[in-house]
Design a protein around this motif. Structure first.
Motif, PDB file in Angstrom:
ATOM      1  N   ASP A  37       0.359  -1.233   0.276  1.00 42.03           N
ATOM      2  CA  ASP A  37       0.227  -0.154  -0.102  1.00 42.03           C
ATOM      3  C   ASP A  37       0.664   1.452  -0.055  1.00 42.03           C
ATOM      4  N   PRO A  38       1.313   2.001  -1.067  1.00 44.12           N
ATOM      5  CA  PRO A  38       1.539   3.572  -0.829  1.00 44.12           C
ATOM      6  C   PRO A  38       1.693   4.415   0.222  1.00 44.12           C
ATOM      7  N   ARG A  39      -0.023   4.536   0.401  1.00 40.49           N
ATOM      8  CA  ARG A  39      -0.275   5.657   1.746  1.00 40.49           C
ATOM      9  C   ARG A  39       0.765   4.200   3.279  1.00 40.49           C
ATOM     10  N   LEU A  40       0.859   3.435   3.527  1.00 45.25           N
ATOM     11  CA  LEU A  40       1.366   2.515   4.217  1.00 45.25           C
ATOM     12  C   LEU A  40       3.060   2.804   3.730  1.00 45.25           C
ATOM     13  N   LEU A  41       3.625   2.685   2.743  1.00 49.52           N
ATOM     14  CA  LEU A  41       4.473   2.822   2.966  1.00 49.52           C
ATOM     15  C   LEU A  41       5.318   3.649   2.832  1.00 49.52           C
ATOM     16  N   ASN A  42       4.525   4.627   3.158  1.00 50.35           N
ATOM     17  CA  ASN A  42       4.882   6.045   2.697  1.00 50.35           C
ATOM     18  C   ASN A  42       5.157   6.363   4.672  1.00 50.35           C
ATOM     19  N   HIS A  43       3.882   5.991   5.204  1.00 46.82           N
ATOM     20  CA  HIS A  43       4.259   5.850   7.282  1.00 46.82           C
ATOM     21  C   HIS A  43       5.564   5.071   7.872  1.00 46.82           C
ATOM     22  N   TYR A  44       6.051   4.277   6.261  1.00 49.26           N
ATOM     23  CA  TYR A  44       7.082   3.113   7.175  1.00 49.26           C
ATOM     24  C   TYR A  44       8.268   4.230   6.991  1.00 49.26           C
ATOM     25  N   ASN A  45       8.375   4.611   5.504  1.00 44.51           N
ATOM     26  CA  ASN A  45       9.714   5.622   5.507  1.00 44.51           C
ATOM     27  C   ASN A  45       9.659   6.772   6.661  1.00 44.51           C
ATOM     28  N   ARG A  46       8.647   7.616   6.854  1.00 46.83           N
ATOM     29  CA  ARG A  46       8.460   8.285   8.212  1.00 46.83           C
ATOM     30  C   ARG A  46       8.852   7.467   9.052  1.00 46.83           C
ATOM     31  N   LEU A  48      10.561   4.878  10.063  1.00 49.52           N
ATOM     32  CA  LEU A  48      12.378   4.155   9.835  1.00 49.52           C
ATOM     33  C   LEU A  48      12.818   5.534   9.159  1.00 49.52           C
ATOM     34  N   ALA A  49      12.720   6.507   8.978  1.00 49.45           N
ATOM     35  CA  ALA A  49      13.765   8.120   8.901  1.00 49.45           C
ATOM     36  C   ALA A  49      13.969   8.274  10.986  1.00 49.45           C
ATOM     37  N   TYR A  50      12.776   8.713  11.171  1.00 58.81           N
ATOM     38  CA  TYR A  50      12.437   8.543  13.286  1.00 58.81           C
ATOM     39  C   TYR A  50      13.394   7.769  13.557  1.00 58.81           C
ATOM     40  N   CYS A  51      13.252   6.457  12.842  1.00 62.49           N
ATOM     41  CA  CYS A  51      13.658   4.902  14.289  1.00 62.49           C
ATOM     42  C   CYS A  51      15.218   5.564  14.131  1.00 62.49           C
ATOM     43  N   ASP A  52      15.033   5.509  12.504  1.00 66.19           N
ATOM     44  CA  ASP A  52      17.493   5.568  12.409  1.00 66.19           C
ATOM     45  C   ASP A  52      17.804   6.438  12.848  1.00 66.19           C
ATOM     46  N   ARG A  53      17.471   7.914  13.705  1.00 64.67           N
ATOM     47  CA  ARG A  53      18.071   8.920  14.628  1.00 64.67           C
ATOM     48  C   ARG A  53      18.006   8.623  15.942  1.00 64.67           C
ATOM     49  N   GLU A  54      16.807   7.656  16.646  1.00 63.54           N
ATOM     50  CA  GLU A  54      16.661   7.548  17.367  1.00 63.54           C
ATOM     51  C   GLU A  54      18.138   6.534  17.987  1.00 63.54           C
ATOM     52  N   TRP A  69      24.042  -3.313  18.410  1.00 64.23           N
ATOM     53  CA  TRP A  69      23.033  -1.879  18.607  1.00 64.23           C
ATOM     54  C   TRP A  69      22.223  -0.952  19.073  1.00 64.23           C
ATOM     55  N   HIS A  70      22.178  -0.807  17.268  1.00 66.98           N
ATOM     56  CA  HIS A  70      21.938   0.229  16.172  1.00 66.98           C
ATOM     57  C   HIS A  70      20.398  -0.101  15.700  1.00 66.98           C
ATOM     58  N   ILE A  71      21.768  -2.286  15.169  1.00 64.12           N
ATOM     59  CA  ILE A  71      19.760  -2.790  14.814  1.00 64.12           C
ATOM     60  C   ILE A  71      18.773  -2.958  15.618  1.00 64.12           C
ATOM     61  N   LEU A  72      19.488  -3.615  17.147  1.00 66.78           N
ATOM     62  CA  LEU A  72      18.760  -3.263  18.132  1.00 66.78           C
ATOM     63  C   LEU A  72      17.605  -2.791  18.442  1.00 66.78           C
ATOM     64  N   ALA A  73      18.299  -1.285  18.357  1.00 67.87           N
ATOM     65  CA  ALA A  73      17.180  -0.397  18.972  1.00 67.87           C
ATOM     66  C   ALA A  73      16.441  -0.338  17.673  1.00 67.87           C
ATOM     67  N   LEU A  74      16.986   0.193  16.151  1.00 67.74           N
ATOM     68  CA  LEU A  74      16.157   0.149  15.175  1.00 67.74           C
ATOM     69  C   LEU A  74      14.713  -0.548  15.394  1.00 67.74           C
ATOM     70  N   LEU A  78      11.030   0.393  15.259  1.00 69.66           N
ATOM     71  CA  LEU A  78       9.447  -0.277  14.336  1.00 69.66           C
ATOM     72  C   LEU A  78       8.797  -1.209  14.939  1.00 69.66           C
ATOM     73  N   TYR A  79       9.079  -2.047  15.651  1.00 68.17           N
ATOM     74  CA  TYR A  79       7.737  -2.471  16.872  1.00 68.17           C
ATOM     75  C   TYR A  79       7.102  -2.074  17.592  1.00 68.17           C
ATOM     76  N   ARG A  80       7.727  -0.956  18.299  1.00 67.44           N
ATOM     77  CA  ARG A  80       6.420   0.064  18.227  1.00 67.44           C
ATOM     78  C   ARG A  80       5.673   0.545  17.957  1.00 67.44           C
ATOM     79  N   TYR A  81       6.239   1.073  16.886  1.00 72.42           N
ATOM     80  CA  TYR A  81       5.054   2.012  16.052  1.00 72.42           C
ATOM     81  C   TYR A  81       4.312   0.357  14.414  1.00 72.42           C
ATOM     82  N   SER A  82       4.653  -0.159  15.618  1.00 69.01           N
ATOM     83  CA  SER A  82       3.634  -2.113  14.631  1.00 69.01           C
ATOM     84  C   SER A  82       4.277  -2.215  13.544  1.00 69.01           C
ATOM     85  N   PHE A  83       5.504  -1.918  13.203  1.00 64.44           N
ATOM     86  CA  PHE A  83       5.954  -2.583  11.833  1.00 64.44           C
ATOM     87  C   PHE A  83       7.008  -3.527  12.254  1.00 64.44           C
ATOM     88  N   VAL A  84       6.773  -4.991  12.343  1.00 61.94           N
ATOM     89  CA  VAL A  84       7.142  -6.655  12.248  1.00 61.94           C
ATOM     90  C   VAL A  84       8.535  -7.337  11.328  1.00 61.94           C
TER      91      VAL A  84
END
Length: 103
Positions: A37-46, A48-54, A69-74, A78-84
């Motif tokens: 879904d394009p809307r879901l992909l757009n949400h995932y990209n946003r 992902l950018a936030y989680c990468d900074r975090e 540790w970076h991969i685990l935190a990422l 992503l899991y907190r935002y319901s992406f598995v």
């Protein structure tokens, strides 16, 4: 016993892949692939950018993007935002059990 447990933890952390491809991720509720879904992909990209900074913060992960540790935190973010991550290489056990259940 403590030495074996420490070795097991070290090996499990070393075997985590950094799969960030949208085709490997799906939503926690419903199992919809992110790239379907394009809307879901757009949400995932946003997210992902936030989680990468975090994950780059020393309090959460590591500033080095290929560090475990970076991969685990990422993945945690992503899991907190319901992406598995449901890719074959997301965890070493998925490869083994995936082939067992196929047969």
């Amino acid at each position: 016993m403590k030495l074996l447990m420490a070795a097991g933890i070290a090996l499990s952390l070393a075997c985590i892949s950094a799969a960030e491809a949208p085709s490997n991720y799906e939503t926690y509720y419903g199992g919809v692939r992110v790239d379907s879904d394009p809307r879901l992909l757009n949400h995932y990209n946003r997210v992902l950018a936030y989680c990468d900074r975090e994950a780059s913060l020393p309090q959460r992960g590591s500033p080095y993007p290929y560090d475990t540790w970076h991969i685990l935190a990422l993945r945690s973010c992503l899991y907190r935002y319901s992406f598995v991550d449901r890719g074959v290489h997301s965890y070493p056990a998925n490869w083994f059990w995936g082939h067992v259940f196929e047969q």
